[in-house]
Each structure stands twice: as structure tokens, then as C-alpha cells.
Scaffold this motif. Structure first.
Motif, PDB file in Angstrom:
ATOM      1  N   ARG A  21      62.320  42.168  42.578  1.00 54.79           N
ATOM      2  CA  ARG A  21      61.349  43.409  42.624  1.00 54.79           C
ATOM      3  C   ARG A  21      59.908  42.740  42.563  1.00 54.79           C
ATOM      4  N   GLY A  22      59.138  43.576  43.354  1.00 51.42           N
ATOM      5  CA  GLY A  22      57.415  43.311  43.142  1.00 51.42           C
ATOM      6  C   GLY A  22      56.958  43.513  41.658  1.00 51.42           C
ATOM      7  N   LEU A  23      55.689  43.109  41.638  1.00 53.50           N
ATOM      8  CA  LEU A  23      55.024  43.077  40.307  1.00 53.50           C
ATOM      9  C   LEU A  23      53.681  43.974  40.658  1.00 53.50           C
ATOM     10  N   LEU A  24      53.306  44.437  39.634  1.00 58.45           N
ATOM     11  CA  LEU A  24      51.791  45.438  39.570  1.00 58.45           C
ATOM     12  C   LEU A  24      51.123  44.855  38.528  1.00 58.45           C
ATOM     13  N   ILE A  25      50.179  44.099  38.726  1.00 60.29           N
ATOM     14  CA  ILE A  25      49.193  43.264  37.980  1.00 60.29           C
ATOM     15  C   ILE A  25      48.042  43.939  37.737  1.00 60.29           C
ATOM     16  N   VAL A  26      47.604  44.212  36.608  1.00 61.65           N
ATOM     17  CA  VAL A  26      46.287  44.784  36.347  1.00 61.65           C
ATOM     18  C   VAL A  26      45.563  43.674  35.407  1.00 61.65           C
ATOM     19  N   LEU A  27      44.118  43.422  36.245  1.00 60.67           N
ATOM     20  CA  LEU A  27      43.316  42.980  35.471  1.00 60.67           C
ATOM     21  C   LEU A  27      42.118  43.848  35.031  1.00 60.67           C
ATOM     22  N   SER A  28      41.943  43.873  33.840  1.00 61.32           N
ATOM     23  CA  SER A  28      40.712  44.692  33.203  1.00 61.32           C
ATOM     24  C   SER A  28      39.797  43.659  32.296  1.00 61.32           C
ATOM     25  N   SER A  29      38.497  44.168  32.132  1.00 58.86           N
ATOM     26  CA  SER A  29      37.668  43.475  31.439  1.00 58.86           C
ATOM     27  C   SER A  29      36.233  44.346  31.427  1.00 58.86           C
ATOM     28  N   PRO A  30      35.187  43.977  30.427  1.00 58.54           N
ATOM     29  CA  PRO A  30      34.016  44.611  30.856  1.00 58.54           C
ATOM     30  C   PRO A  30      33.447  43.851  31.892  1.00 58.54           C
ATOM     31  N   SER A  31      32.381  44.674  32.317  1.00 60.07           N
ATOM     32  CA  SER A  31      31.810  44.228  33.798  1.00 60.07           C
ATOM     33  C   SER A  31      30.747  42.766  33.176  1.00 60.07           C
ATOM     34  N   GLY A  32      31.026  42.070  33.840  1.00 61.72           N
ATOM     35  CA  GLY A  32      30.520  40.774  33.528  1.00 61.72           C
ATOM     36  C   GLY A  32      31.430  39.680  32.871  1.00 61.72           C
ATOM     37  N   GLY A 178      43.985  46.386  22.483  1.00 55.56           N
ATOM     38  CA  GLY A 178      45.320  46.286  21.986  1.00 55.56           C
ATOM     39  C   GLY A 178      46.422  47.039  22.862  1.00 55.56           C
ATOM     40  N   GLU A 179      45.887  47.672  23.927  1.00 51.59           N
ATOM     41  CA  GLU A 179      46.929  48.574  24.825  1.00 51.59           C
ATOM     42  C   GLU A 179      47.110  47.582  25.940  1.00 51.59           C
ATOM     43  N   TYR A 180      46.909  46.184  25.913  1.00 50.44           N
ATOM     44  CA  TYR A 180      47.405  45.521  27.131  1.00 50.44           C
ATOM     45  C   TYR A 180      48.312  44.644  26.690  1.00 50.44           C
ATOM     46  N   ASP A 181      49.381  44.088  27.748  1.00 54.57           N
ATOM     47  CA  ASP A 181      50.485  43.093  27.440  1.00 54.57           C
ATOM     48  C   ASP A 181      49.838  41.772  27.024  1.00 54.57           C
ATOM     49  N   TYR A 182      48.956  41.186  27.612  1.00 55.77           N
ATOM     50  CA  TYR A 182      48.283  40.415  27.337  1.00 55.77           C
ATOM     51  C   TYR A 182      46.790  40.216  27.334  1.00 55.77           C
ATOM     52  N   VAL A 183      45.979  39.333  26.501  1.00 57.77           N
ATOM     53  CA  VAL A 183      44.625  39.411  26.124  1.00 57.77           C
ATOM     54  C   VAL A 183      44.181  37.904  26.215  1.00 57.77           C
ATOM     55  N   LEU A 184      43.172  37.500  27.110  1.00 58.02           N
ATOM     56  CA  LEU A 184      42.642  36.435  27.345  1.00 58.02           C
ATOM     57  C   LEU A 184      41.180  36.308  26.930  1.00 58.02           C
TER      58      LEU A 184
END
Length: 226
Positions: A21-32, A178-184
Motif C-alpha cells: 500500500r502507498g504512503l502519504l509523507i508529510v514534511l512540515s517546518s517553519p519557513s527557513g 508534539g502532534e507529529y510522528d517524527y521530529v528531526l
């Protein structure tokens, strides 16, 4: 004595690209913080990952193509998509609306294709409500606010007022980590990219994304000598 030529495992396991099955990948971050750069490098390294094509009410910019960069629609058409529940998520961004159509996402998941989303925490929540465990969310932090401000200045694309506004918004955006699965933490782009790639690899191997394993394990038990 004849040889039983029937396969002991699903055909998909003999192929170069096993069925999953496919995967939906979300990348979020502050601008910059590096989200756009990492997204680009991720897709360059793995062409099977494609960026979600959003619907938007803003006009095309020079060089943009309808259906390739965005689905450019009128306000009325966008509202129709909202009213009919055809968007997985949508939001206002600088006086224009952007949203992710559901049907292409459903088709990609069924076909085992992975889609990358560049959306904020609100869009991520909406997308998770619509697709649940098909989603993996990654939040990228800067190593410090001072470094974030330096990167914004180094881009040389925004005025001082715009940069100040981005810095103010950054604090609120970071508050949703804290709402994300992973934090880098993006100290070095290549290191952060490697971490994102490791996450994607592991998430692709999750049991719920490999439906053929049910039949395969049953065959192992039922035909232990084959």
C-alpha cells in the motif's frame, strides 16, 4: 513423481517492486528550516516519490502549468470541492485557498505510490483524519531560532518585515511539534535527508502496508515443506 509448480509465495514477492500500500509523507517546518530543500532532494534521490498536486484559487505564476504544478480553479469551483467533501485538507494561505483532492490520493495508495505533502500542522491534522495510518508525519526543527533567522536572511528573498513575520509565526508552528510522528533537527541538510529517508524506508515495511503478507504467511504454515 511430479513437481508441484504452483508458487509457494505470492507473485508480488518475486517482482522487483513488491506489492504494498502507498504512503502519504508529510514534511512540515517553519519557513527557513529546510523543508523545501529536503523535499526536493528526497524526490531527486527516489523518483517514485511524487509531490501532491494541490488545487488552488490563486492565478498561475510564470512557468507554472495547470495539472503539473497545481490545479488552478476558480473560487466557485474550489467551494464546490469543499461542499462535496472532495478535499482531504484545505486552508487559506495569503488570501488564497489551497487543498488536496481526495481521489488522486486514494488511487495512489491503492497503487502503492508514495505522495509527499508540504503542508502545515492544520493540514496535517485534516489529512490524518481522512487517511489515518496511511500517513506518516515529520516535523523539521531548526537547530536554533538564531540560525533560523540567519537562514531566512541568507535566502535574500524577503524583506525585513516579512522575515520578522515569519519568525513570529515560527514560534507558533514549532509549538505543534508534539502532534507529529517524527521530529528531526536540521543542523546539516544531508544528515537530515538521511534521517527522512530512513523513516520512509521503515514506514514502507510496516505490516499494514504489505497486505500480501497475510496470504504468504498462511502458505508458509500450510505448506511447510515447500
Amino acid at each position: 513423481m511430479g513437481v508441484d509448480e504452483s508458487p509457494c509465495r505470492p507473485q508480488s514477492l518475486d517482482m522487483e517492486n513488491p506489492s504494498r500500500r502507498g504512503l502519504l509523507i508529510v514534511l512540515s517546518s517553519p519557513s527557513g528550516a529546510g523543508k523545501t530543500t529536503i523535499s526536493r532532494k528526497l524526490m531527486e534521490a527516489d523518483p517514485t516519490i511524487t509531490m501532491s498536486i494541490s488545487a488552488t484559487t490563486r492565478a498561475p505564476r510564470p512557468g507554472e502549468e495547470d495539472g503539473k504544478d497545481y490545479h488552478f480553479v476558480t473560487d466557485e469551483a474550489f467551494q464546490h470541492l469543499v461542499d462535496e467533501g472532495e478535499l482531504a485538507e484545505w486552508a487559506y494561505v495569503f488570501d488564497h485557498r489551497y487543498g488536496s483532492p481526495k481521489e488522486p490520493i486514494k488511487e495512489a495508495l491503492k497503487a502503492g505510490r508514495d505522495i509527499l505533502f508540504d503542508i502545515d500542522w492544520q493540514g496535517t491534522q485534516q489529512l490524518r483524519s481522512a487517511f489515518g495510518n496511511d500517513l506518516v508525519s515529520i516535523f523539521i526543527l531548526p537547530p536554533s531560532m538564531k540560525e533560523l533567522e540567519r537562514r531566512l536572511h541568507d535566502r535574500k528573498t524577503d524583506s525585513e518585515d516579512v522575515i520578522a513575520g515569519r519568525m513570529r509565526r515560527a514560534a507558533g508552528e514549532i509549538g505543534h511539534w508534539g502532534e507529529y510522528d517524527y521530529v528531526l533537527v536540521n543542523e546539516q541538510v544531508e544528515d537530515c535527508l538521511s534521517e527522512v529517508q530512513a523513516i520512509v524506508t521503515a514506514e514502507r515495511m510496516r505490516r499494514n502496508r504489505r497486505p500480501y503478507l497475510t496470504d504468504f504467511t498462511r502458505q508458509l504454515v500450510e505448506r511447510p515443506n515447500n
